[in-house]
Design a protein around this motif. Structure first.
Motif, short mmCIF file in Angstrom:
data_model
loop_
_atom_site.label_atom_id
_atom_site.label_comp_id
_atom_site.label_asym_id
_atom_site.label_seq_id
_atom_site.Cartn_x
_atom_site.Cartn_y
_atom_site.Cartn_z
N MET A 1 0.96 -0.99 0.03
CA MET A 1 -0.12 0.02 0.11
C MET A 1 0.86 1.19 0.09
N GLN A 2 0.46 2.42 -0.74
CA GLN A 2 0.99 3.38 -0.58
C GLN A 2 0.79 4.47 0.37
N TRP A 3 1.41 5.43 0.80
CA TRP A 3 0.89 6.69 1.68
C TRP A 3 -0.28 7.20 1.19
N SER A 4 -0.58 7.52 -0.14
CA SER A 4 -1.76 7.98 -0.43
C SER A 4 -3.12 7.15 -0.09
N GLU A 5 -2.82 5.82 -0.20
CA GLU A 5 -3.92 4.73 0.15
C GLU A 5 -4.16 4.98 1.49
N MET A 63 9.55 0.26 11.53
CA MET A 63 7.96 0.45 11.61
C MET A 63 8.26 2.02 12.17
N TYR A 64 7.14 2.80 11.69
CA TYR A 64 7.00 4.06 12.04
C TYR A 64 5.70 4.39 12.64
N VAL A 65 5.29 5.32 13.51
CA VAL A 65 4.10 5.90 14.08
C VAL A 65 3.91 7.24 13.47
N VAL A 66 2.86 7.38 12.51
CA VAL A 66 2.62 8.51 11.81
C VAL A 66 1.14 9.05 11.86
N HIS A 67 0.87 10.39 11.71
CA HIS A 67 -0.55 10.80 11.57
C HIS A 67 -0.85 10.88 10.12
N GLN A 72 2.57 14.23 3.03
CA GLN A 72 3.98 13.16 2.65
C GLN A 72 4.69 12.87 3.94
N LEU A 73 5.30 11.62 3.88
CA LEU A 73 6.10 11.24 4.73
C LEU A 73 7.36 12.00 4.66
N ASP A 74 7.87 12.35 5.89
CA ASP A 74 9.01 13.24 6.06
C ASP A 74 9.96 12.41 7.18
N ILE A 75 10.69 11.28 6.58
CA ILE A 75 11.52 10.69 7.49
C ILE A 75 12.88 10.91 7.36
N THR A 76 13.51 11.64 8.07
CA THR A 76 14.97 12.00 8.32
C THR A 76 15.73 10.75 8.74
N VAL A 77 16.81 10.32 8.27
CA VAL A 77 17.72 9.52 8.84
C VAL A 77 18.89 10.13 9.80
N THR A 78 18.92 9.75 10.70
CA THR A 78 20.03 10.31 11.67
C THR A 78 20.75 9.19 12.14
N GLN A 79 22.14 9.46 12.47
CA GLN A 79 23.02 8.40 12.93
C GLN A 79 23.14 8.67 14.33
N TRP A 80 22.89 7.63 15.07
CA TRP A 80 23.34 7.72 16.43
C TRP A 80 24.61 7.87 16.94
#
Length: 87
Positions: A1-5, A63-67, A72-80
């Motif tokens: 499924m895509q985000w728009s769906e 996995m992600y929790v989003v509203h 659009q999904l805006d997921i930034t990759v961060t290095q620990w």
């Protein structure tokens, strides 16, 4: 499924999603295919609890929790970069 769906099926809800197909472009994570694990009516705390429980069981799942109010999904990759204690 895509985000728009996901947005059309779960309007104005918090959702716990798993990335089925994803890639990294620059410092952004792009989710091409998603699986909705759970939906939560205005209850972000319950969504986060579900995420934590599932993440403890299998840390390999992405996995992600989003509203769904986000276009659009805006997921930034961060290095620990934390410091670990030596024992």
């Amino acid at each position: 499924m895509q985000w728009s769906e996901v947005r059309s099926r779960y309007s104005a809800q918090w959702v716990l999603v798993e990335a089925i197909e994803a890639s990294t472009q620059g410092n952004k994570r792009v989710l091409d295919q998603l699986n909705v694990i759970g939906s939560f009516d205005d209850n972000s705390k319950e969504a986060l609890r579900s995420y934590i429980k599932l993440h403890r069981e299998n840390k390999q799942r992405e996995m992600y929790v989003v509203h769904t109010s986000h276009d659009q999904l805006d997921i930034t990759v961060t290095q620990w970069t934390g410091v670990r204690a030596l024992r």
